[in-house]
Every structure is written in C-alpha cells, then in structure tokens.
Design an enzyme around this catalytic site. Structure first.
Site, PDB file in Angstrom:
ATOM      1  N   GLU A 292       0.856  -1.191   0.000  1.00  0.00           N
ATOM      2  CA  GLU A 292       0.000   0.000   0.000  1.00  0.00           C
ATOM      3  C   GLU A 292       0.889   1.237   0.000  1.00  0.00           C
ATOM      4  O   GLU A 292       1.656   1.473   0.935  1.00  0.00           O
ATOM      5  CB  GLU A 292      -0.908  -0.008   1.230  1.00  0.00           C
ATOM      6  N   GLU A 323      -0.405   9.608  -6.086  1.00  0.00           N
ATOM      7  CA  GLU A 323       0.690   8.636  -6.023  1.00  0.00           C
ATOM      8  C   GLU A 323       0.973   8.035  -7.397  1.00  0.00           C
ATOM      9  O   GLU A 323       2.132   7.806  -7.759  1.00  0.00           O
ATOM     10  CB  GLU A 323       0.340   7.545  -5.006  1.00  0.00           C
ATOM     11  N   ASP A 477      -7.196   2.937   2.528  1.00  0.00           N
ATOM     12  CA  ASP A 477      -6.875   1.669   3.187  1.00  0.00           C
ATOM     13  C   ASP A 477      -8.079   0.738   3.173  1.00  0.00           C
ATOM     14  O   ASP A 477      -7.952  -0.472   2.946  1.00  0.00           O
ATOM     15  CB  ASP A 477      -6.425   1.929   4.627  1.00  0.00           C
TER      16      ASP A 477
END
Length: 499
Positions: A292, A323, A477
């Site tokens: 992650e 990201e 998450d």
C-alpha cells in the site's frame, strides 16, 4: 416539409436542453409535444445512484477461495483528527499563499503546505522535523473542541477493516502503544515484540468541500496529515513482522509504511530501504504481498522503490491519483509532463500509466522476473483494478466492493444511502489517451466496465461520492482491504495456459 423537419429538430433540441438541466420537467409537457416519457422507463424511475447501489448488492460476491490468515505491517499510530482551518486559526496562524514542502520545519511550513493541498482538494502526508514544535501543535490539536482520536496508520487501518470479516485471522505488526492497543479490534493479533510503552500520534487536518480560508477554497473534502514519528519513520517493526510470519503462516501479506521513511533523509532511507528489501525477500515466494503506497515527494526515493528495490518483489500495489502520477514522474513514464491532475483524472491517461507500470515493472510477460501482477487504483469518482491475465480472479466484484466501501464509509454508514451520495464519474471514456484507443461506456445497472490492452485486463467501477463526508482518513486503506478480500489468487499455471 423540410421546414417542419427543421422545426421539429429545433424543438427536440430545446426540450432536450431543458430536460437535461431540469429532469423534473412536468410529464404533461413531454406528453403534449409528443416526446417519449423517459421517466416512465424502469431504470429512469430510480436515480442513477439508486440503480448503481442496487447493482452492487446483487453483483458483489465473495470469491470461491478466500484468505484465511492475513499478516499486516508495519505502520500504526493514533490519529488525532481536527478541523484544519480551525486548528490553524486557534494557533494564531494567518492564511496565505500555498507552497509545498517535502519536510515541514515550522508552523509557517505547515500553513503553506496545508493551503497548497487544500486549494487542490488533494490528500498529502508530511514529516515534521522539529519534535518540540510538533508536540506543542499536538497538544493544541488534542485540546481543540471536537478533536477525535482514531486508529491510525495504513497497516492498523487495513487490519481493522479485515477484522470485520470473522473468517479472517489478522496479525498486525507495528509500534502499538497502550491507547492504540485499546482501540484495536479484539480479533487482531499483536505480537508481544510490537507493543511499546508510548503511542505514536499523527495529526490529521480535515477540510470540507467548499470550505474557505482567506482566499483559498477547497474544491472537495480531504485531509492533510503530518507527524514526528520516529518508530514508523524507520519502519522499526519490519524485521519483527517478517520473523513472525513463520509461526503465523499467512496466505496473504499486506505491507505499508514505506512512505514514512522518506522524511529521514537520503543517507538514512537508502540504507534502510536495502535492509527492508532483504527482509521482504525472506517472505516465502508462494505468499502474495500487497504493497500500500502513500503520499511521497522525493523522486529519488520513489524511483528506488519502483525500479530497483521493492516493486518488483511484491504481487500487488494500491495507490491513489497523486501517487500514480508521482510514480510516473519519478520513472519518466506516460504523462509525466502533467504537473497535477485537473479535476477528475482522465481514464485514458490513468490506463496508460497503469499499463506502463505492469509492462515495465511487473510480470506482463511470462519471461519477466518481477512478481507484480495487480494494481488497485482509486480516485474520488472511480476505481480501476488492472491485472495481468491469468493471475487474479473475481476482479469485477473486487473493484466494485472497493467503490462501495468508499461510498458508505465516507458517509459514516454501514450501507450506501443513495440519497447521500452522487455520481461524479464520466459514463463514457476512452481506454487510452493516445491511439489506438477504444471508446467505452458504463451501464449503471452493471456498473463495471472491462477492457484489455495486451496481457493486462482493466476493470473500472464508478464510485458514489458522499455529499457530506464525515471522515476521509483511511478511505484508501478500506478500499484496498475490501478489494483484497474480494480478490482470488489463481495458480500461476493459469497464466501460461491463457498465453
């Protein structure tokens, strides 16, 4: 006759314009002018949000083979969540011009970085270098009216989500202090070596969509995270984590926290990253590893993770739009010239970067030595699962499951409430930004679209965006955890049979 046809066409265009702008246009007007009543069709009686939410409940099913034991590490902390604007005002900080900082050294740096990301509606995470100043800010945050404490850190949050499934046993390794241990789900197993006397605190400054501070207005709700976290920053629990796997015997490993090392400086992270790679390499080859990712700013560090060190030895990664673009910029990949996404990221561009990652750094060909075969991408309006053919199953359900949990959790609900969410994703898009490309569309009644490029299959699911989100922290998450729960790893022989 041509005049009548022209008049009819103009009338149809005019009505179409008003109908699009006002879907509540009285039914009798449509009947009077002889146009079909779209609202009487079964699908149009419900909103698109209702159709999509109902489809999720029907189409999202667990795979035949499910994970029984999942080991998660290695970043864990206590999150202190406050209003970002409110806290900065309470600290007598004046609004000003936004400016990004790789590392925060002062309240002024904090303000500038916060404004920089608030005006973009983007999430970010930074290291605060001064421990004394950080402690003063942390005390102010804890005492701020309405401040809330939550389980924090990607590993701990992923563990919490996985623990909601009673058939999955979860091991969590990370710096777990007394407060965090108290808040963790009782089903989560924490090795004794992971327990420590004090907690690590992360400060999360949230802002709402449309919130104003000075001349800055947030286009959407999001958060800015910062900490002075030495334990997580050095990934000090990594070796303990790997050592615990022999006894625990997981069938899936989830790794997070690499982004925390970025704030330690190049000399320290270079050495520690080598040690981390050696530790990760000790994990049995038959156990898939999901990595992650999180917000980073150092291109050298991201390049090391991507090209030389970590990415080739993991099976799956999870990441968001910032990201993804930064990863492409660090590796001179597709669309690296983009400074930032404007609005909803273009599906074609996202698809290009995902394909590049799997072709350049993954196992898109049988001859590749890399292990990476799966990428779970998420942005506010839609999610994409890109997988190398033959390795993963149930991906349509998995990507929809991630979208569903984002919609419900953001609103603080167990189930999606169609009245509290809205569709922001385009229903038509392209498989690539360049040529050749395929024009694609999404059917709300079957809200996942699939396409292939080479040996890679893409599954796109729209997300239903919460109109008044209660909490944005941990959504990524939860999305990745849910996507993994609904994913099934196939045997590697399937790839060769497919090829």
């Amino acid at each position: 006759m041509w005049r009548q046809a022209s008049a009819a066409a103009l009338l149809a265009l005019a009505v179409g314009y008003f109908y699009h702008g006002s879907p509540d246009l009285p039914e009798q007007i449509l009947q009077y002018i002889g146009l079909p009543d779209f609202q009487s069709s079964p699908q149009s009686q419900n909103s698109l949000e209702q159709v999509i939410a109902a489809a999720w409940e029907t189409l999202i099913t667990l795979p035949t083979r499910q994970w029984s034991k999942v080991a998660v590490g290695v970043n864990a902390c206590v999150d202190v969540v406050v209003s970002g604007v409110g806290l900065l005002q309470a600290m007598a900080v004046d609004p000003g011009i936004g400016l990004d900082h790789e590392v925060l050294h002062s309240k002024e740096d904090l303000k500038e970085a916060f404004v920089h990301y608030m005006e973009r509606g983007a999430a970010a995470e930074r290291f605060f270098s001064d421990p004394e100043v950080f402690q003063r800010i942390a005390r102010a945050a804890a005492e701020y009216p309405g401040a809330k404490l939550y389980v924090g850190g990607n590993a701990a949050l992923i563990s919490q989500k996985l623990a909601t499934y009673p058939d999955i046993t979860v091991l969590l390794c990370g710096p777990v202090g007394p407060k965090l241990h108290e808040m963790l789900d009782e089903q989560i197993v924490v090795p004794p070596d992971s327990l420590q006397e004090t907690d690590e605190y992360h400060l999360i400054l949230e802002y709402k969509a449309g919130e104003q501070w000075g001349s800055t207005q947030a286009p959407q709700a999001n958060r800015f995270i910062f900490s002075h976290d030495v334990s997580n920053g050095a990934m000090s629990s990594l070796e303990t984590f790997v050592e615990s796997l022999d006894e625990f015997e997981p069938d899936l490993v989830v790794l997070s926290g690499l982004h925390m090392m970025e704030g330690q400086g190049k000399v320290l992270w270079e050495e520690r990253l080598k040690e981390a790679v050696l530790a990760i390499s000790d994990i049995r080859q038959d156990i898939p590893i999901h990595l992650e990712l999180a917000s980073m700013t150092d291109k050298d560090y991201m390049s090391s993770i991507m090209q030389e060190q970590v990415m080739p030895i993991v099976s799956s990664i999870g990441l968001n739009e910032q990201e993804l673009l930064f990863l492409s910029q660090a590796g001179d990949g597709p669309h690296a010239d983009l400074a930032a996404w404007k609005g909803i990221p273009d599906v074609g561009r996202v698809s290009d970067i995902l394909l590049w990652i799997l072709e350049q750094h993954g196992r898109s060909e049988p001859s590749s030595e890399a292990d990476l075969t799966r990428i779970h991408f998420h942005t506010l309006a839609y999610h994409i699962l890109a997988t190398v053919d033959g390795y993963w199953g149930n991906q349509a359900a998995a990507v929809m499951a991630g979208a569903r949990v984002a919609s419900s959790q953001a609103c603080g609900l167990q189930l999606v409430d169609p009245g509290k969410v809205e569709l922001k994703a385009p229903l038509e898009f392209h498989s690539s930004h360049g040529e050749p490309r395929e024009k694609l569309s999404l059917n709300p009644a079957e809200p996942v679209t699939a396409w292939r490029r080479g040996n890679v299959t893409f599954h796109l699911a729209v997300a239903l965006v919460c109109k008044e989100p209660l909490r944005t922290v941990g959504l990524g998450d939860a999305i990745s955890a849910e996507g993994l729960v609904y994913s099934e790893l196939k045997t590697q022989q399937a790839f060769y049979e497919f090829a």
